[in-house]
Scaffold this motif. Structure first.
Motif, PDB file in Angstrom:
ATOM      1  N   ASP A 276       0.869  -1.175   0.000  1.00  0.00           N
ATOM      2  CA  ASP A 276       0.000   0.000   0.000  1.00  0.00           C
ATOM      3  C   ASP A 276       0.904   1.223   0.000  1.00  0.00           C
ATOM      4  OD1 ASP A 276      -1.873   1.966   0.327  1.00  0.00           O
ATOM      5  OD2 ASP A 276      -2.754   1.143   2.159  1.00  0.00           O
ATOM      6  N   ASN A 277       1.003   1.884  -1.134  1.00  0.00           N
ATOM      7  CA  ASN A 277       1.916   3.023  -1.283  1.00  0.00           C
ATOM      8  C   ASN A 277       1.514   4.219  -0.430  1.00  0.00           C
ATOM      9  OD1 ASN A 277       3.679   1.822  -3.168  1.00  0.00           O
ATOM     10  ND2 ASN A 277       2.126   2.101  -4.739  1.00  0.00           N
ATOM     11  N   MET A 278       0.256   4.298  -0.035  1.00  0.00           N
ATOM     12  CA  MET A 278      -0.181   5.406   0.809  1.00  0.00           C
ATOM     13  C   MET A 278       0.252   5.211   2.267  1.00  0.00           C
ATOM     14  SD  MET A 278      -1.583   7.430  -1.292  1.00  0.00           S
ATOM     15  CE  MET A 278      -2.640   8.571  -0.450  1.00  0.00           C
ATOM     16  N   ARG A 279       0.540   3.982   2.665  1.00  0.00           N
ATOM     17  CA  ARG A 279       0.988   3.704   4.036  1.00  0.00           C
ATOM     18  C   ARG A 279       2.503   3.590   4.135  1.00  0.00           C
ATOM     19  NH1 ARG A 279      -2.494  -0.854   6.855  1.00  0.00           N
ATOM     20  NH2 ARG A 279      -1.539   0.118   8.660  1.00  0.00           N
ATOM     21  N   CYS A 280       3.165   3.320   3.023  1.00  0.00           N
ATOM     22  CA  CYS A 280       4.619   3.126   3.025  1.00  0.00           C
ATOM     23  C   CYS A 280       5.330   4.445   3.331  1.00  0.00           C
ATOM     24  CB  CYS A 280       5.079   2.601   1.670  1.00  0.00           C
ATOM     25  SG  CYS A 280       6.847   2.324   1.553  1.00  0.00           S
ATOM     26  N   VAL A 281       6.270   4.404   4.286  1.00  0.00           N
ATOM     27  CA  VAL A 281       7.018   5.599   4.661  1.00  0.00           C
ATOM     28  C   VAL A 281       8.432   5.573   4.067  1.00  0.00           C
ATOM     29  CG1 VAL A 281       5.717   6.094   6.745  1.00  0.00           C
ATOM     30  CG2 VAL A 281       7.699   4.572   6.856  1.00  0.00           C
ATOM     31  N   VAL A 282       8.702   4.637   3.191  1.00  0.00           N
ATOM     32  CA  VAL A 282       9.963   4.515   2.460  1.00  0.00           C
ATOM     33  C   VAL A 282      11.154   4.483   3.427  1.00  0.00           C
ATOM     34  CG1 VAL A 282      11.198   5.296   0.412  1.00  0.00           C
ATOM     35  CG2 VAL A 282       8.809   5.900   0.679  1.00  0.00           C
ATOM     36  N   CYS A 283      11.067   3.609   4.422  1.00  0.00           N
ATOM     37  CA  CYS A 283      12.127   3.516   5.422  1.00  0.00           C
ATOM     38  C   CYS A 283      13.212   2.526   5.030  1.00  0.00           C
ATOM     39  CB  CYS A 283      11.536   3.115   6.769  1.00  0.00           C
ATOM     40  SG  CYS A 283      10.838   1.457   6.789  1.00  0.00           S
ATOM     41  N   SER A 284      12.973   1.686   4.041  1.00  0.00           N
ATOM     42  CA  SER A 284      13.923   0.712   3.516  1.00  0.00           C
ATOM     43  C   SER A 284      14.153  -0.468   4.459  1.00  0.00           C
ATOM     44  CB  SER A 284      15.251   1.390   3.182  1.00  0.00           C
ATOM     45  OG  SER A 284      16.118   0.503   2.562  1.00  0.00           O
ATOM     46  N   ALA A 285      13.332  -0.646   5.471  1.00  0.00           N
ATOM     47  CA  ALA A 285      13.488  -1.772   6.393  1.00  0.00           C
ATOM     48  C   ALA A 285      13.208  -3.097   5.681  1.00  0.00           C
ATOM     49  CB  ALA A 285      12.562  -1.612   7.590  1.00  0.00           C
ATOM     50  N   CYS A 286      12.220  -3.118   4.801  1.00  0.00           N
ATOM     51  CA  CYS A 286      11.884  -4.346   4.081  1.00  0.00           C
ATOM     52  C   CYS A 286      13.003  -4.743   3.120  1.00  0.00           C
ATOM     53  CB  CYS A 286      10.568  -4.183   3.334  1.00  0.00           C
ATOM     54  SG  CYS A 286      10.539  -2.809   2.168  1.00  0.00           S
ATOM     55  N   VAL A 287      13.630  -3.766   2.507  1.00  0.00           N
ATOM     56  CA  VAL A 287      14.726  -4.037   1.563  1.00  0.00           C
ATOM     57  C   VAL A 287      15.920  -4.628   2.303  1.00  0.00           C
ATOM     58  CG1 VAL A 287      16.322  -2.979  -0.072  1.00  0.00           C
ATOM     59  CG2 VAL A 287      13.953  -2.232  -0.004  1.00  0.00           C
ATOM     60  N   ASP A 288      16.203  -4.105   3.484  1.00  0.00           N
ATOM     61  CA  ASP A 288      17.354  -4.572   4.260  1.00  0.00           C
ATOM     62  C   ASP A 288      17.172  -6.001   4.765  1.00  0.00           C
ATOM     63  OD1 ASP A 288      18.476  -2.081   3.864  1.00  0.00           O
ATOM     64  OD2 ASP A 288      17.793  -1.304   5.799  1.00  0.00           O
ATOM     65  N   VAL A 289      15.947  -6.407   5.077  1.00  0.00           N
ATOM     66  CA  VAL A 289      15.706  -7.702   5.694  1.00  0.00           C
ATOM     67  C   VAL A 289      15.430  -8.816   4.676  1.00  0.00           C
ATOM     68  CG1 VAL A 289      13.207  -7.558   6.040  1.00  0.00           C
ATOM     69  CG2 VAL A 289      14.611  -8.723   7.722  1.00  0.00           C
ATOM     70  N   CYS A 290      15.193  -8.504   3.429  1.00  0.00           N
ATOM     71  CA  CYS A 290      14.835  -9.502   2.407  1.00  0.00           C
ATOM     72  C   CYS A 290      15.991 -10.486   2.186  1.00  0.00           C
ATOM     73  CB  CYS A 290      14.472  -8.809   1.096  1.00  0.00           C
ATOM     74  SG  CYS A 290      13.935  -9.976  -0.174  1.00  0.00           S
ATOM     75  N   PRO A 291      15.768 -11.788   2.417  1.00  0.00           N
ATOM     76  CA  PRO A 291      16.869 -12.749   2.274  1.00  0.00           C
ATOM     77  C   PRO A 291      17.273 -13.012   0.823  1.00  0.00           C
ATOM     78  CG  PRO A 291      14.853 -13.908   2.817  1.00  0.00           C
ATOM     79  CD  PRO A 291      14.547 -12.430   2.889  1.00  0.00           C
ATOM     80  N   THR A 292      16.349 -12.859  -0.121  1.00  0.00           N
ATOM     81  CA  THR A 292      16.673 -13.122  -1.528  1.00  0.00           C
ATOM     82  C   THR A 292      17.035 -11.856  -2.292  1.00  0.00           C
ATOM     83  OG1 THR A 292      14.353 -12.938  -2.169  1.00  0.00           O
ATOM     84  CG2 THR A 292      15.167 -15.141  -1.615  1.00  0.00           C
ATOM     85  N   LYS A 293      16.965 -10.706  -1.633  1.00  0.00           N
ATOM     86  CA  LYS A 293      17.276  -9.403  -2.248  1.00  0.00           C
ATOM     87  C   LYS A 293      16.414  -9.136  -3.483  1.00  0.00           C
ATOM     88  CE  LYS A 293      20.355  -8.725   0.835  1.00  0.00           C
ATOM     89  NZ  LYS A 293      19.889  -8.086   2.032  1.00  0.00           N
ATOM     90  N   CYS A 294      15.145  -9.569  -3.433  1.00  0.00           N
ATOM     91  CA  CYS A 294      14.235  -9.288  -4.544  1.00  0.00           C
ATOM     92  C   CYS A 294      13.579  -7.916  -4.396  1.00  0.00           C
ATOM     93  CB  CYS A 294      13.182 -10.378  -4.683  1.00  0.00           C
ATOM     94  SG  CYS A 294      12.052 -10.477  -3.294  1.00  0.00           S
ATOM     95  N   LEU A 295      13.690  -7.291  -3.225  1.00  0.00           N
ATOM     96  CA  LEU A 295      13.179  -5.940  -3.014  1.00  0.00           C
ATOM     97  C   LEU A 295      14.322  -4.945  -3.184  1.00  0.00           C
ATOM     98  CD1 LEU A 295      10.967  -6.427   0.156  1.00  0.00           C
ATOM     99  CD2 LEU A 295      10.218  -6.252  -2.200  1.00  0.00           C
ATOM    100  N   THR A 296      14.041  -3.849  -3.872  1.00  0.00           N
ATOM    101  CA  THR A 296      15.039  -2.800  -4.061  1.00  0.00           C
ATOM    102  C   THR A 296      14.401  -1.449  -3.795  1.00  0.00           C
ATOM    103  OG1 THR A 296      14.537  -2.673  -6.421  1.00  0.00           O
ATOM    104  CG2 THR A 296      16.388  -4.065  -5.783  1.00  0.00           C
ATOM    105  N   MET A 297      15.242  -0.481  -3.472  1.00  0.00           N
ATOM    106  CA  MET A 297      14.784   0.882  -3.243  1.00  0.00           C
ATOM    107  C   MET A 297      15.140   1.692  -4.484  1.00  0.00           C
ATOM    108  SD  MET A 297      13.184   2.841  -1.154  1.00  0.00           S
ATOM    109  CE  MET A 297      13.130   1.790   0.278  1.00  0.00           C
ATOM    110  N   GLU A 298      14.137   2.110  -5.238  1.00  0.00           N
ATOM    111  CA  GLU A 298      14.349   2.886  -6.453  1.00  0.00           C
ATOM    112  C   GLU A 298      14.570   4.354  -6.095  1.00  0.00           C
ATOM    113  OE1 GLU A 298      14.513   1.557  -9.517  1.00  0.00           O
ATOM    114  OE2 GLU A 298      14.199  -0.426  -8.655  1.00  0.00           O
ATOM    115  N   THR A 299      15.306   5.061  -6.940  1.00  0.00           N
ATOM    116  CA  THR A 299      15.554   6.481  -6.687  1.00  0.00           C
ATOM    117  C   THR A 299      14.517   7.377  -7.349  1.00  0.00           C
ATOM    118  OG1 THR A 299      17.034   6.624  -8.582  1.00  0.00           O
ATOM    119  CG2 THR A 299      18.037   6.148  -6.440  1.00  0.00           C
ATOM    120  N   GLN A 300      13.689   6.829  -8.223  1.00  0.00           N
ATOM    121  CA  GLN A 300      12.650   7.605  -8.890  1.00  0.00           C
ATOM    122  C   GLN A 300      11.410   7.664  -8.003  1.00  0.00           C
ATOM    123  OE1 GLN A 300      13.082   9.158 -11.798  1.00  0.00           O
ATOM    124  NE2 GLN A 300      15.158   8.380 -11.903  1.00  0.00           N
TER     125      GLN A 300
END
Length: 126
Positions: free
Chosen positions: A72-96
């Protein structure tokens, strides 16, 4: 005394450029540390729910049986916690940044493939 401080601020504002940009007419500067939005590679997701447990706002929902990943993009605060914890590194933080939304309901849902199973190697009998 406050009158002189206010006058100083007004005069300074009259003769200086604005401190804000006219976004989206002029795009913001982006660096490697800019946090725009979370993106996923659905082929690499193993539906382990690590990102869902780590998300402080509960913006991520993973359904194991349906093999879906939703944010839910309206609830996401873009903290990057999910990206850091992902074991397969399938989540990334885009700069756009995402395109602006005009209505609530900025949910994105992906169907994940899960890990590829190793197929047994057929022995060559001669």
């Amino acid at each position: 005394m406050t009158f002189f401080q206010m006058t100083k601020t007004v005069i300074k504002s009259l003769f200086s450029r604005p401190s804000t940009l006219m976004y989206p007419a002029r795009p913001a500067k982006k660096t490697n540390l800019t946090r725009g939005h979370v993106s996923i590679n659905p082929a690499g997701c193993i539906t382990c729910r690590s990102c869902q447990r780590k998300c402080p706002t509960g913006a991520i929902c993973v359904e194991v049986k349906e093999k879906t990943w939703q944010i839910d993009n309206m609830r996401c605060v873009v903290c990057s916690a999910c990206v850091d914890v992902c074991p397969t590194k399938c989540l990334t933080m885009e700069t756009q940044y995402r395109a602006p939304l005009t209505a609530r309901g900025g949910k994105e849902m992906y169907t994940v493939a899960g890990p590829k199973k190793k197929e047994p190697v057929a022995e060559n009998k001669e």
